[in-house]
Design a protein around this motif. Structure first.
Motif, PDB file in Angstrom:
ATOM      1  N   ALA A 154       0.840  -1.205   0.000  1.00  0.00           N
ATOM      2  CA  ALA A 154       0.000   0.000   0.000  1.00  0.00           C
ATOM      3  C   ALA A 154       0.875   1.255   0.000  1.00  0.00           C
ATOM      4  CB  ALA A 154      -0.927  -0.004   1.211  1.00  0.00           C
ATOM      5  N   GLU A 155       1.964   1.234   0.781  1.00  0.00           N
ATOM      6  CA  GLU A 155       2.876   2.371   0.824  1.00  0.00           C
ATOM      7  C   GLU A 155       3.555   2.579  -0.531  1.00  0.00           C
ATOM      8  OE1 GLU A 155       5.481   1.335   3.986  1.00  0.00           O
ATOM      9  OE2 GLU A 155       3.855   1.215   5.447  1.00  0.00           O
ATOM     10  N   LEU A 156       3.992   1.489  -1.137  1.00  0.00           N
ATOM     11  CA  LEU A 156       4.672   1.599  -2.425  1.00  0.00           C
ATOM     12  C   LEU A 156       3.718   2.120  -3.495  1.00  0.00           C
ATOM     13  CD1 LEU A 156       7.111   1.207  -4.219  1.00  0.00           C
ATOM     14  CD2 LEU A 156       6.488  -1.201  -4.484  1.00  0.00           C
ATOM     15  N   THR A 211      -5.327  -6.343  -2.336  1.00  0.00           N
ATOM     16  CA  THR A 211      -4.173  -5.524  -2.712  1.00  0.00           C
ATOM     17  C   THR A 211      -3.923  -5.598  -4.208  1.00  0.00           C
ATOM     18  OG1 THR A 211      -3.140  -5.856  -0.545  1.00  0.00           O
ATOM     19  CG2 THR A 211      -1.699  -5.177  -2.357  1.00  0.00           C
ATOM     20  N   GLU A 212      -3.984  -6.820  -4.745  1.00  0.00           N
ATOM     21  CA  GLU A 212      -3.778  -7.011  -6.186  1.00  0.00           C
ATOM     22  C   GLU A 212      -4.869  -6.305  -6.990  1.00  0.00           C
ATOM     23  OE1 GLU A 212      -3.033 -10.777  -9.250  1.00  0.00           O
ATOM     24  OE2 GLU A 212      -3.243 -11.128  -7.080  1.00  0.00           O
ATOM     25  N   ALA A 213      -6.103  -6.300  -6.464  1.00  0.00           N
ATOM     26  CA  ALA A 213      -7.202  -5.594  -7.134  1.00  0.00           C
ATOM     27  C   ALA A 213      -6.910  -4.105  -7.212  1.00  0.00           C
ATOM     28  CB  ALA A 213      -8.509  -5.842  -6.385  1.00  0.00           C
ATOM     29  N   ARG A 214      -6.406  -3.513  -6.128  1.00  0.00           N
ATOM     30  CA  ARG A 214      -6.111  -2.082  -6.110  1.00  0.00           C
ATOM     31  C   ARG A 214      -4.968  -1.732  -7.067  1.00  0.00           C
ATOM     32  NH1 ARG A 214      -9.002  -3.092  -1.817  1.00  0.00           N
ATOM     33  NH2 ARG A 214      -9.956  -1.412  -0.568  1.00  0.00           N
ATOM     34  N   TRP A 215      -3.959  -2.564  -7.116  1.00  0.00           N
ATOM     35  CA  TRP A 215      -2.869  -2.327  -8.062  1.00  0.00           C
ATOM     36  C   TRP A 215      -3.351  -2.489  -9.505  1.00  0.00           C
ATOM     37  CZ3 TRP A 215       2.475  -1.236  -7.690  1.00  0.00           C
ATOM     38  CH2 TRP A 215       2.925  -0.970  -6.400  1.00  0.00           C
TER      39      TRP A 215
END
Length: 501
Positions: A216-218, A263-267
């Protein structure tokens, strides 16, 4: 290289000049704001040197204050400095991309894995340099063979903080430390470094749950890099991170797997946004569909609502108002939809109503969005929360789009001008989008010269950020302006468009 402080000083001096002229004419900030017209807060912010609106604002101030051209001359001087600085940043970013960076060094790592790289070495040379670890495995890995990079370190990063990068190379894990600034440069530089596929690479057997926060930070840092360097520069890096997240996800089960899936969905949605801005709508479709499927599989209703709203947003340009409104309503019906995503969905419903030429439904939806934003916890432009971009300037810009569709260009100009004048300088590309839309509104109001002047500023933004969206908006406008090529402002825009590639 232009000193950024010099640009800031020029902006403050211009604001002080405005205050001096206003005081000389015996006007309060509110009185001047009503003549421009903008909010009193905008006048106050300009006079303090906190913002510098576009040339239209300064033209109106000139007319209101009879400043004898002094304010416009000061603005033009400031813009020349700012554009030169922006161009130098673009050139520096390109040098980063092609491995021609000076003063690039990586401090020693932590957790028993120090990494050393000679300072002042170009990224091209660095790609062939061994990153030698003193860990138990005695790992040596040329950067050219690095498959994936992920943040694995501190939280609550500030500009001067260092970041620990977890690097996967040939199935081995290593870490290295870089500054936050260097990370942004690394994000660009990695696109020019040969990358091996993760297929057949053995990854660690256990996954630290904290890696979700690190990704999330990256992602938040790369969002900033996107605005500074352009989507073309970082898309490859984003795709690499998605591959690494997927590899980690496949090793996990249960709650951690769902968190990595979210997380993968957001990326993936981020990759879709970058693709859209680069003009690749087909890739944008694929990435957003993938993001939606993953959000549903992970039972991430909050993000699924956001994806539905993004889908509605992407349908606006198709003219299918029924689909726009339907998708936005579906997002609003989900129980976990955050207030700012509700506001984002309300704006899409407003667009659908404007396409259908229903002015009353349009205004009702806009008012609903304003209420949701006003009652939600105030977002910041730096926030990574869903819908955090739904601020008052954003709503004003969207309202301008609606008035333009409803064939009320004067109201559109007022809304766009309000948005552009309060848009943070650091988010240049989105400001460029709405500058280009302001230009369309001026043409609709039968002011081709003013349309060309505003479009020229938008085109400069498109050039410095690499935004295909902005350039397409300006190009479409320029085609309509060709019949007015006898006007000097229009001729200048057409020449600028021809020479900018």
């Amino acid at each position: 290289m232009i000193d950024p402080q010099r640009v800031d000083d020029a902006k403050r001096a211009l604001g002080a000049r405005l205050a001096a002229w206003r005081n000389a004419r015996g006007l309060t900030q509110l009185a001047l704001a009503r003549r421009v017209p903008v909010s009193r807060t905008t006048i106050a912010g300009v006079e303090r040197g906190q913002q510098c609106p576009d040339r239209i604002f300064w033209q109106r101030c000139e007319a209101a204050l009879a400043a004898g051209g002094e304010l416009l001359a000061g603005y033009d001087d400031y813009r020349r400095l700012k554009q030169q600085l922006d161009q130098e940043k673009v050139e520096a970013a390109q040098r980063v991309r092609w491995g021609e960076v000076e003063d690039y060094s990586l401090p020693a790592g932590t957790h028993g894995v120090p990494v050393t790289v000679a300072a002042r070495e170009s990224l091209r040379d660095l790609a062939a340099t061994d990153l030698t670890s003193s860990g138990p495995n005695g790992l040596t890995a040329p950067l050219a063979r690095v498959a994936d990079v992920a943040v694995a370190g501190e939280t609550d990063l500030r500009d001067g903080d260092a970041v620990t990068l977890a690097v996967m190379s040939d199935g081995q894990a290593m870490s290295l430390r870089v500054s936050r600034r260097a990370l942004l440069e690394l994000a660009a530089g990695l696109t020019a470094v040969p990358v091996v596929t993760t297929t057949g690479v053995s990854h660690p057997r256990s996954v630290d749950p904290a890696v979700v926060d690190h990704f999330a930070e990256l992602r938040a840092l790369l969002v900033q890099a996107d605005d500074r360097l352009g989507g073309l520069t970082i898309l490859s890096t984003v795709e690499q991170q998605i591959a690494l997240i997927a590899a980690l996800r496949r090793q996990t089960r249960g709650q951690l797997r769902n968190r990595l899936l979210s997380t993968e969905a957001r990326w993936s949605e981020f990759a879709g946004w970058l693709s859209d801005d680069l003009g690749d709508r087909a890739a944008g479709d694929r990435w957003l569909d993938r993001a939606g499927s993953m959000a549903q599989e992970a039972d991430d209703q909050e993000f699924w609502a956001y994806v539905l709203t993004r889908k509605a947003q992407r349908m606006v340009g198709t003219g299918d108002e029924d689909c726009v409104v339907g998708l936005a309503r579906a997002a609003s019906r989900l129980p976990d939809t955050p207030p700012l995503v509700h506001a984002f969905a309300a704006i899409q419903q407003a667009h659908g109503s404007a396409i259908a030429q229903d002015a009353s439904a349009f205004q009702a939806a806009v008012e609903r969005a304003h209420t949701l934003v006003a009652t939600a916890r105030p977002p910041t432009w730096e926030s990574s929360a869903l819908g955090s971009f739904c601020t008052r300037p954003y709503l004003a810009a969207q309202e301008g789009e609606g008035w333009l569709r409803l064939n009320q260009p004067r109201r559109a100009i007022d809304s766009f001008t309000n948005a552009v004048n309060t848009w943070p300088d650091r988010y240049r590309r989105e400001r460029g989008v709405y500058l280009s839309r302001t230009a369309h509104a001026y043409l609709a109001a039968s002011e081709p010269g003013q349309a060309a002047t505003v479009a020229a500023e938008a085109l400069t933004t498109a050039t410095t950020t690499g935004s295909v969206r902005v350039r397409r908006n300006v190009t479409a406008l320029a085609r309509r302006l060709e019949t007015f090529s006898g006007q000097p402002e229009v001729r200048q825009l057409l020449d600028q468009l021809a020479t900018s590639g």
